[in-house]
Design an enzyme around this catalytic site. Structure first.
Site, PDB file in Angstrom:
ATOM      1  N   SER A 288      -3.398  -2.836  -4.523  1.00 52.54           N
ATOM      2  CA  SER A 288      -4.762  -2.364  -4.772  1.00 52.54           C
ATOM      3  C   SER A 288      -5.754  -3.286  -4.085  1.00 52.54           C
ATOM      4  O   SER A 288      -5.431  -4.427  -3.749  1.00 52.54           O
ATOM      5  CB  SER A 288      -5.048  -2.349  -6.275  1.00 52.54           C
ATOM      6  OG  SER A 288      -5.261  -3.671  -6.762  1.00 52.54           O
ATOM      7  N   ASP A 289      -6.963  -2.805  -3.876  1.00 52.43           N
ATOM      8  CA  ASP A 289      -8.023  -3.721  -3.505  1.00 52.43           C
ATOM      9  C   ASP A 289      -8.410  -4.514  -4.759  1.00 52.43           C
ATOM     10  O   ASP A 289      -7.937  -4.232  -5.867  1.00 52.43           O
ATOM     11  CB  ASP A 289      -9.218  -2.957  -2.928  1.00 52.43           C
ATOM     12  CG  ASP A 289     -10.015  -3.796  -1.938  1.00 52.43           C
ATOM     13  OD1 ASP A 289      -9.957  -5.042  -2.030  1.00 52.43           O
ATOM     14  OD2 ASP A 289     -10.695  -3.225  -1.073  1.00 52.43           O
ATOM     15  N   ALA A 290      -9.279  -5.505  -4.589  1.00 48.55           N
ATOM     16  CA  ALA A 290      -9.559  -6.449  -5.659  1.00 48.55           C
ATOM     17  C   ALA A 290     -10.020  -5.752  -6.941  1.00 48.55           C
ATOM     18  O   ALA A 290     -11.003  -5.010  -6.925  1.00 48.55           O
ATOM     19  CB  ALA A 290     -10.611  -7.447  -5.203  1.00 48.55           C
ATOM     20  N   ALA A 292      -9.104  -3.277  -8.465  1.00 52.17           N
ATOM     21  CA  ALA A 292      -9.296  -1.826  -8.411  1.00 52.17           C
ATOM     22  C   ALA A 292      -8.542  -1.086  -9.505  1.00 52.17           C
ATOM     23  O   ALA A 292      -8.998  -0.031  -9.962  1.00 52.17           O
ATOM     24  CB  ALA A 292      -8.893  -1.287  -7.043  1.00 52.17           C
TER      25      ALA A 292
END
Length: 762
Positions: A288-290, A292
Site C-alpha cells: 500500500s501507499d503510506a 493507505a
C-alpha cells in the site's frame, strides 16, 4: 549513409499489448519453493508480521501512530516484514542482526526506501529523464542508483512512478514521464531494467511500479483528491506504463491513495485484481501507499480497522505500509474465518519469495563503510553530468545567443536558484548532501576561469501554505526577508546585471514546490521572479533564462522578450557543471518536452492526443476555443531546439494497404544540416481516421534519439505493427484492432508535418 530500423513492438519500447497478459512472474520456482517451505514452519502471528512495514523514524510524523513497542522488540517477535525510511547502514545492520540471531526463524528484514533518481549521486528527476527521450539513459541512471543503495543495505526502491500527468499543477508530475502513455511505457520498462537488471543479468534489487492507478488525474491537480476516469481512458492512457513495467518483470506494485471512481485504490478489487493481476498478469506483491490501508476508514470506505484490513486483503494488498492495520486486526479476521489460512499464505508467499529472490537469506547485511559515499560519487559524477546535460530542453534561442562565447568577460548569475545546491538535487533526493552538488554559479565559474562571474540572488521564493513535508524532507526553509532586505537584494541584482556582458537568470521553483502534497493553483513564477526578470531585461543586456522546475511555468511574457530560454529541470549532483557545458556549447541541448506547455493555467488540461470535434482545430473557419487566448499551447509536446539544425525528409511507407495483422514500415532520412554535431529525437505519430470509437488526432508510436555529425545523414525506419494500432474501445467494452485508414507523421515534435497514409483492410 547509415540505416537504422526501429520496430514498434513490445520488445524495444514497451508498447502495450491487448488482452490478458503473458507476463513472466518475477520470482523463480526456487524462490517460491523456499517460501512455501518456510511458510510451513511459521505461526499465524509470524506470517502476519511479514505483512507489516513500519516507518523507521525517531521523531513523530503526521499520520503515524505512537507505538509503545520498540522497533527492536517488533523485530524479535517477527512483526516486521520490511522497514521504510532507514538508510544508515550501521543501523540497518544492527536491526538485521536482531532478526537473524534473535528471531525464532531468522527471517531477514527487507529495507526499502524512495530511491527515486539517485542515492549517493543524484541524477536528473524522472520528468527530466523523460525529456531526454532516451530510455537507455533512464536504465543507466537507475542501475547506478540501485548499486549505491545496495551498499547501504537497501534492496527495494519505491520507483518508478508511472502516473501519467496531464495537469501540471499536480506536484508529483516531477516523478513521472509526463503526459504520454507510449513515452511513459518506454521509461517504465527502462527503469525496471535499471533497478532489477534483466532476466539474463539480474540485480538483487526490487523496483516498485506506482501508484496503481490513475493517481495523476486528481481533480484540479490537487494531490490526494479523488480521480474519475472512464475505463477507456484508464486502459488506453494510464495503464500502458504499468503494463510495460509488469512485462519487464517488476517485483512489486504500490497501490495509490486516492478514490478512483469513488472506490479507494487500496481497497479497489477492480484495480488490483481484475486489472493488475488478471489483465496485466502481475505475479509479484502489492504494497500500500503510506497508511493507505488504515485510511480506508478515514475515506469513508471501511467501517473500522478490522474492516479496513479485510477490504485491503480482499483487494490484493499484500503489505501494509505504516498503518499497522494488518498487524492489529488480521488475527481476529482469521479467527473469525473471514480470511482463510490459505488466503493468508497467498499474501505472505510472494513477500518471502522476494527475500529469497534478492538474496537476503544469504547476504542480509549492508557492506558500506565510511568511504563508500565518496567512492560512489567519484565513480558516478561523470555519468550524472552527462545525464543532466541530455535532459535540458532549449525552448528559445533568438539570434543564436547560445552558446555563449568562452571569451566573455563579465557574467552575472542572478536568481534564487543561481547558487542553490540543495534545490538543484530535486524532489525526493532524500539522501543527497548539498555540499556534494555543483550550483549553477559554481559550474559557470569553473567553466569560464578567465571571466569575472558574479552572483546575486535578487528575490526570495517561498510557499504560502507549507505542507507537513516541508522541514521534514528537502532543504531547510529560509526565513522571510524584511522589506528593506528584499529591496536591497533586488537593487544589488540589477546593479550586477547592469555591469555585465551577459546575464544568466536562474529562476523557477524550490524542490519542495514540486513534491507530494505540493500542488499549485497557478503556473506563474513564484514570488517576484517575474518582476526581477522584466527589470533585468529592460537593461538591454543579453539575457539567458534557465528554468529549474519540473512543471511548465507561465512564460507568456518571457517567450516574447527573453532571447534564450532553457528548461533545465532539477539535474542533480552535477547540475551546475552540466548547465555550464550547455551554456558554452561543450554540450548541445537535445531534450524534448515530455508534456505540452500551456500558455497559462487557464488552458489546463492541454495535451496533444485529444480527439477532434465537429469543428476541428485545423478547419478553415477555426480561430480559437477561447476568445481571449489561442487554443494552441505555447510549446507542443515533443518540442525542443538545438544549436544545430536538422532536416527530416523522404517519408516512404512499405505498403499502402495491409491486413489486420500486417505491419507497415515507415522510412525517413534524417540529416544534420548545421555546423556542429548534435542530437535529434525523431518521432512518429499515427491517427486512425474512423472506427468503433473516435481516436486521438495524433498518438506517439515511435521515437529514437540519434547523434549526427555536422553534414551527416541517416536513414531510419519504424515498423507500425498491430500493437501500435490496438486500442480499448468504449463501444465494444474491450480491445479492438480495426480496418481503417491511418495517417502517419514523422518529425521533431507532435506538430510534425511530414505525412503519409495507409489503409488496414480485412
Amino acid at each position: 549513409m547509415m540505416k537504422l530500423l526501429i520496430c514498434l513492438s513490445l520488445g524495444l519500447m514497451g508498447v502495450p499489448l491487448a488482452g490478458a497478459a503473458a507476463a513472466q512472474g518475477p520470482f523463480s520456482q526456487s524462490d517460491l519453493d523456499n517460501a512455501n517451505a518456510l511458510l510451513k514452519q511459521m505461526t499465524v502471528a509470524e506470517k502476519i508480521g511479514q505483512l507489516n512495514q513500519p516507518f523507521y523514524f525517531k521523531l513523530p510524523i503526521s499520520g503515524a501512530k505512537s507505538d509503545p513497542v520498540s522497533y527492536e522488540d517488533h523485530v524479535r517477535r517477527g512483526e516486521v516484514g520490511s522497514f521504510l525510511f532507514l538508510t544508515d547502514p550501521k543501523e540497518i545492520n544492527r536491526l538485521q542482526k536482531i532478526a537473524m540471531t534473535e528471531q525464532r526463524l531468522h527471517i531477514p528484514i527487507l529495507f526499502a526506501f524512495d530511491v527515486i533518481h539517485g542515492f549517493d549521486t543524484e541524477f536528473p528527476v524522472p520528468i527530466a529523464t523523460a525529456a531526454s527521450w532516451d530510455p537507455a539513459q533512464a536504465e543507466r541512471g537507475q542501475a547506478i542508483a540501485a548499486e549505491e543503495a545496495m551498499h547501504a543495505g537497501l534492496r527495494w526502491s519505491f520507483a518508478p512512478m508511472l502516473d501519467i500527468a496531464r495537469d501540471p499543477r499536480w506536484g508529483r508530475i516531477s516523478e513521472g514521464a509526463g503526459e504520454d502513455p507510449y513515452l511513459g511505457a518506454a521509461m517504465a520498462r527502462a527503469q525496471v531494467y535499471g533497478f532489477q537488471g534483466t532476466q539474463e543479468h539480474p540485480r538483487q534489487f526490487m523496483a516498485t511500479l506506482k501508484h496503481f492507478a490513475g493517481y495523476g488525474a486528481a481533480d484540479g491537480g490537487r494531490d490526494y483528491d479523488a480521480v474519475y476516469l472512464p475505463e477507456e481512458r484508464l486502459e488506453n492512457v494510464y495503464l500502458p506504463p504499468f503494463k510495460a513495467g509488469v512485462e519487464a518483470g517488476a517485483d512489486t506494485v504500490m497501490s495509490a491513495y486516492m478514490d478512483l471512481n469513488n472506490v479507494p485504490a487500496a481497497g479497489n478489487v477492480h484495480l488490483l485484481q481484475d486489472l493488475l493481476r488478471k489483465e496485466l498478469g502481475f505475479q509479484g506483491y502489492v504494497v500500500s501507499d503510506a497508511f493507505a490501508v488504515g485510511s480506508l476508514v478515514t475515506q469513508g470506505f471501511a467501517k473500522d480497522g478490522e474492516d479496513a484490513a479485510k477490504r485491503g486483503a480482499a483487494a490484493g494488498v499484500n503489505m501494509d505500509m505504516g498503518s499497522a492495520t494488518y498487524l492489529e486486526h488480521m488475527k481476529a479476521l482469521i479467527d473469525a474465518g473471514q480470511i482463510s489460512a490459505a488466503q493468508l499464505d497467498d499474501m505472505v508467499r510472494p513477500i518471502l519469495a522476494a527475500k529469497y529472490h534478492v538474496g537476503l537469506f544469504d547476504h542480509p547485511y549492508a557492506d558500506a563503510i565510511d568511504s563508500t559515499h565518496a567512492e560512489m560519487l567519484a565513480k558516478h559524477r561523470a555519468a550524472a553530468r552527462t545525464a543532466a546535460a541530455r535532459t535540458a530542453v532549449l525552448l528559445r534561442n533568438e539570434g543564436g545567443l547560445l552558446p555563449i562565447s568562452k571569451t566573455v568577460k563579465k557574467v552575472a548569475v542572478i536568481g534564487p536558484l543561481g547558487d542553490d545546491k540543495a534545490d538543484l538535487n530535486g524532489p525526493w533526493s532524500l539522501t543527497a548532501k548539498a555540499e556534494d552538488t555543483v550550483s549553477v554559479f559554481e559550474g559557470i565559474k569553473a567553466k569560464l576561469p578567465g571571466a569575472n562571474v558574479e552572483f546575486a540572488q535578487g528575490v526570495q521564493i517561498t510557499k504560502t501554505y507549507p505542507s507537513s513535508f516541508d522541514g521534514l524532507f528537502g532543504p531547510k526553509l529560509e526565513g522571510p526577508w524584511t522589506a528593506d532586505e528584499a529591496d536591497s537584494q533586488m537593487k544589488a541584482a540589477l546593479e550586477l546585471a547592469r555591469n555585465s556582458d551577459v546575464v544568466v537568470m536562474a529562476l523557477g521553483e524550490l524542490t519542495m514546490m514540486d513534491f507530494e502534497y505540493a500542488s499549485r493553483s497557478s503556473l506563474s513564477l513564484p514570488g517576484k521572479q517575474e518582476e526581477l526578470l522584466e527589470q533585468v531585461a529592460a537593461l538591454g543586456k543579453p539575457v539567458v533564462l534557465l528554468l529549474f522546475t519540473t512543471r511548465p511555468l507561465d512564460l507568456s511574457w518571457a517567450s516574447e522578450h527573453i532571447p534564450a530560454i532553457m528548461d533545465c529541470y532539477f539535474g542533480g549532483t552535477e547540475a551546475g557543471n552540466a548547465v555550464a557545458d550547455l551554456l558554452v556549447g561543450d554540450a548541445v541541448p537535445g531534450g524534448k518536452l515530455p508534456v505540452t506547455w500551456p500558455r497559462n493555467a487557464g488552458q489546463i488540461p492541454v495535451y496533444y492526443a485529444h480527439t477532434t470535434s465537429h469543428k476541428p482545430y485545423d478547419s478553415k473557419a477555426f480561430t480559437s476555443r477561447y476568445w481571449d487566448l489561442p487554443t494552441t499551447p505555447l510549446y507542443p509536446f515533443g518540442y525542443g531546439l538545438s544549436y544545430s539544425t536538422f532536416a527530416i525528409s523522404g517519408l516512404k511507407l512499405s505498403a499502402k494497404s495491409v491486413p489486420l495483422d500486417g505491419p507497415v514500415t515507415a522510412t525517413v532520412t534524417v540529416a544534420n544540416t548545421g555546423k556542429v554535431a548534435a542530437d535529434e529525437v525523431v518521432q512518429l505519430y499515427i491517427h486512425q481516421r474512423y472506427g468503433s470509437s473516435s481516436r486521438p488526432v495524433r498518438e506517439l508510436k515511435g521515437f529514437r534519439r540519434i547523434t549526427l555529425a555536422a553534414g551527416e545523414k541517416q536513414e531510419m525506419s519504424f515498423t507500425i505493427d498491430r500493437t501500435s494500432r490496438n486500442y480499448w474501445s468504449a463501444a465494444t467494452n474491450g480491445w479492438v484492432i480495426e480496418p481503417s485508414d491511418f495517417d502517419v507523421w514523422v518529425g521533431d515534435s507532435s506538430e510534425a508535418t511530414l505525412h503519409e497514409s495507409f489503409s488496414v483492410v480485412k
